[in-house]
Enzyme design. Structure first.
Site, mmCIF file in Angstrom:
data_model
loop_
_atom_site.group_PDB
_atom_site.id
_atom_site.type_symbol
_atom_site.label_atom_id
_atom_site.label_comp_id
_atom_site.label_asym_id
_atom_site.label_seq_id
_atom_site.Cartn_x
_atom_site.Cartn_y
_atom_site.Cartn_z
ATOM 1 C CD GLU A 1 31.547 24.569 -11.494
ATOM 2 O OE1 GLU A 1 32.216 25.698 -11.113
ATOM 3 O OE2 GLU A 1 31.830 23.799 -12.193
ATOM 4 N N GLY B 1 32.771 20.125 -16.358
ATOM 5 C CA GLY B 1 33.669 20.342 -17.284
ATOM 6 C C GLY B 1 34.421 19.268 -17.784
ATOM 7 N N GLY C 1 34.400 28.325 -13.326
ATOM 8 C CA GLY C 1 33.359 29.192 -14.008
ATOM 9 C C GLY C 1 33.593 29.060 -15.542
#
Ligand code: 5RP
Length: 219
Positions: A103, A29, A95
């Protein structure tokens, strides 16, 4: 302070937790990307990283940081990753970047999970951010029907295929008052690989960046 600046602040702060010669877990991310860029500055201090996504693996390698498979290294001392939502109990929704399963695996294999985020991610009750669920493609309609029975509004994430070749359903409209129980219940639906609640194994340390600097929440 912009959210981007807040993310940068906590990405830098997470570097302080690293020790020499560690192989560390690295998340996915925009916040994790900032952390990877900070990692590049001290890359001689660590042995390498296990990535929670192909995208993060590529970014690490582009900085000359060695990427290991989890199987090559066993348990990790630390995992650093962002979140879409967190409570003060360090229960997370993750997510948003579709990397939740890897993860969760890397978090499970790590002694300490440092979650880094801007402080807009702190919520009283999880669920305003739609809960991501990774599903086996053939099960998507079945899983969606079960999620409706649990009170959610499931929406298939258009055009997204995970690194594991699966699909993502985002569940809207759930007020998740008991994250541990909801995580367990959704994971029991046949066809669900995992869901984006990180409550059974939440973060150990939550670093939130904002106008007041860094707020640290830990057990
Ligand atoms: C990816 C994730 C991310 O940690 C989450 O979506 C937060 O992302 P960002 O740091 O870009 O706000 O779970 O699957």
């Amino acid at each position: 302070m912009t959210p981007e600046q807040a993310k940068q602040l906590v990405a830098e702060a997470a570097i302080e937790y690293l020790e020499w010669d560690w192989v560390i877990g690295v998340g996915t991310g925009s916040t994790a990307n900032l952390f990877i860029d900070e990692l590049a500055k001290i890359k001689g201090r660590i042995e390498g990283a296990v990535a929670s996504s192909e995208a993060s693996a590529e970014r690490l390698q582009s900085h000359g940081i060695k990427v290991f498979e989890l199987d090559q290294v066993g348990d990790l001392p630390i995992y650093v990753d962002g979140a879409d939502e967190s409570t003060k109990h360090r229960h997370l929704v993750k997510g948003g970047g579709a990397a939740l399963t890897r993860e969760k695996i890397v978090a499970a294999a790590s002694d300490k999970f440092i979650c880094i985020a801007d402080d807009s991610k702190l919520v009283d009750v999880l669920g305003a951010f739609p809960l991501p669920i990774e599903v086996i493609p053939m099960a998507k309609s079945y899983v969606a029907r079960q999620l409706v029975k649990l009170g959610g509004n499931p929406v298939l994430r258009d055009g997204v295929v995970t690194d594991n070749g699966n699909m993502i359903i985002d569940v809207h409209g759930m007020k998740i008052e008991n994250p541990v129980e909801t995580e367990r219940n959704i994971n029991q639906i046949a066809g669900v690989v995992t869901n984006g609640l990180f409550a059974q194994r939440g973060a150990d340390v939550l670093l939130l960046g904002g106008d007041d600097g860094i707020t640290k929440i830990e057990s």
